[in-house]
Design an enzyme around this catalytic site. Structure first.
Site, short mmCIF file in Angstrom:
data_model
loop_
_atom_site.label_atom_id
_atom_site.label_comp_id
_atom_site.label_asym_id
_atom_site.label_seq_id
_atom_site.Cartn_x
_atom_site.Cartn_y
_atom_site.Cartn_z
N GLY A 248 1.42 -1.32 -0.12
CA GLY A 248 -0.19 0.42 -0.40
C GLY A 248 0.76 1.08 0.25
N CYS B 5 15.39 -16.46 2.66
CA CYS B 5 15.35 -15.67 2.89
C CYS B 5 14.20 -15.10 4.00
CB CYS B 5 14.00 -15.26 2.29
SG CYS B 5 14.03 -16.04 0.05
N ASP C 146 7.18 -9.71 1.89
CA ASP C 146 6.57 -8.71 1.85
C ASP C 146 5.24 -9.80 0.49
OD1 ASP C 146 5.38 -6.18 0.93
OD2 ASP C 146 6.50 -6.27 -0.65
N CYS D 106 14.51 -15.31 -6.97
CA CYS D 106 14.12 -14.56 -5.71
C CYS D 106 11.98 -15.66 -5.39
CB CYS D 106 13.31 -13.31 -6.17
SG CYS D 106 11.47 -12.82 -4.80
#
Length: 378
Positions: free
Chosen positions: A76, A267, A283, A336
């Site tokens: 956001g 991670c 995230d 990733c």
């Protein structure tokens, strides 16, 4: 209730905080985060962190992370939490910090609310700001629009000028999409003309339910070409211009841990804090499956040792036949997990941008390695 904790675990190095959750005052066409089906808080209209959760977060994390504590705010759009929220934050940090405590703050914003008051706060407390901009007006406004579908470039430019006026430290986050992927020179030169000397490129990779690329998503080959041409532009200016991808690659070649978690072996370097205190390992995976606990009820030590954190961290190291034979595996460590998982919801897949990485590593690693050796006197 969270699962039983495990024994040894890497400490949580920093927090990525969402004080307004996924709420945003823009409606970017390519946004992966707003109104996604897996959002645990999608049905809740009012999502702003309370003063009590903010206080608990600061007090507990400062005690856990001493002497180096990193708070980064994202969304956001985090500025929707309001300027008083962030003023209160620095008051809490001042109150709960201890002698010798190094506390740093960063914030990623779309720039729609930044004004003189925000900049005074950022400057007074040495905040690092990331501002989202995809290039010149005709490119930026292709996808980055507000709720009414109106362009946003002019307002972002106003924010950049205000930050420059107040000498706020900031960098630009540029999403590489179908509107700019074929124009690396135009993008690079535009930022340089604005006096911007720190840019982070984020490649866009979003898919439909069948693994097909959405219209704004770039191909791996397109991204590889973009990075290779950007490298040629950046190399003569590398002492005065920072490109995060190449900075991170140089860090890895120097034997340091890169700033970007994409190049880490696992991670597990940071944790995400949602508006209500819920904590997650990444995230891109703020989902019930990966919830580590809640800072109002669990300690950071408990959450750092949650088995889900170990399980998530290992997703990066799931072997792939291509990676096992690749000369660059020690640099990218499989890429990733978001880029592996996104097309077909499988962590065991190859990183979507594998081809791009091979292209840019082949071009940039040797000159970067030689430059690093010269700087280190090796």
């Amino acid at each position: 209730m969270i699962p039983p904790i495990l024994g040894n675990s890497p400490r949580i190095g920093s927090l990525l905080i969402k004080p307004a959750s996924a709420l945003c005052n823009l409606d970017c066409s390519y946004c992966f985060y707003l109104d996604r089906a897996t959002d645990p808080y999608q049905a809740l209209p009012h999502r702003t962190m309370t003063r009590e959760t903010e206080q608990r977060m600061v007090e507990s994390f400062l005690a856990y992370s001493y002497p180096n504590s990193v708070f980064a705010f994202q969304g956001g759009e985090p500025t929707l939490a309001g300027l008083p929220f962030f003023r209160q934050l620095v008051e809490f940090q001042t109150h709960y910090g201890r002698p010798g405590h190094n506390i740093s703050n960063a914030l990623q914003t779309n720039g729609m609310l930044i004004d003189e008051e925000w900049c005074r706060l950022f400057k007074d407390y040495n905040w690092l700001i990331g501002i989202s901009m995809d290039g010149p007006q005709h490119i930026h406004d292709t996808y980055r629009v507000n709720k009414a579908g109106h362009a946003t470039w002019k307002r972002v430019m106003q924010s950049i000028e205000t930050m420059q006026k107040h000498q706020v430290e900031f960098n630009v986050l540029c999403v590489v999409n179908q509107a700019n992927v074929s124009k690396p020179r135009e993008i690079y030169e535009f930022f340089r003309q604005l006096g911007i000397d720190n840019v982070q490129y984020i490649p866009l990779s979003e898919f439909d339910g069948h693994g097909n690329r959405l219209p704004y998503t770039i191909s791996s080959e397109e991204y590889g070409k973009f990075l290779c041409e950007t490298f040629d532009l950046w190399w003569p200016e590398r002492r005065t211009m920072r490109i995060r991808f190449f900075d991170n690659l140089a860090e890895a070649l120097a034997g340091q841990k890169p700033g970007s978690c994409t190049m880490h072996e696992a991670c597990d370097s940071y944790a995400v804090v949602e508006y209500n205190g819920d904590v997650y390992p990444c995230d891109f995976f703020v989902e019930k499956t990966w919830k580590l606990g809640n800072l109002n009820h669990n300690t950071w030590d408990q959450m750092s040792r949650n088995p889900r954190r170990f399980q998530f961290a290992k997703n990066k190291s799931i072997p792939h036949p291509v990676c096992s034979k690749c000369q660059w595996e020690a640099l990218c460590h499989g890429g990733c997990p978001k880029s592996r998982h996104a097309p077909h919801n499988r962590f065991e897949d190859l990183d979507y941008f594998c081809t791009a990485y091979k292209m840019v590593f082949a071009k940039s690693v040797d000159p970067l390695r030689q430059d690093v050796r010269r700087l280190l006197g090796r």
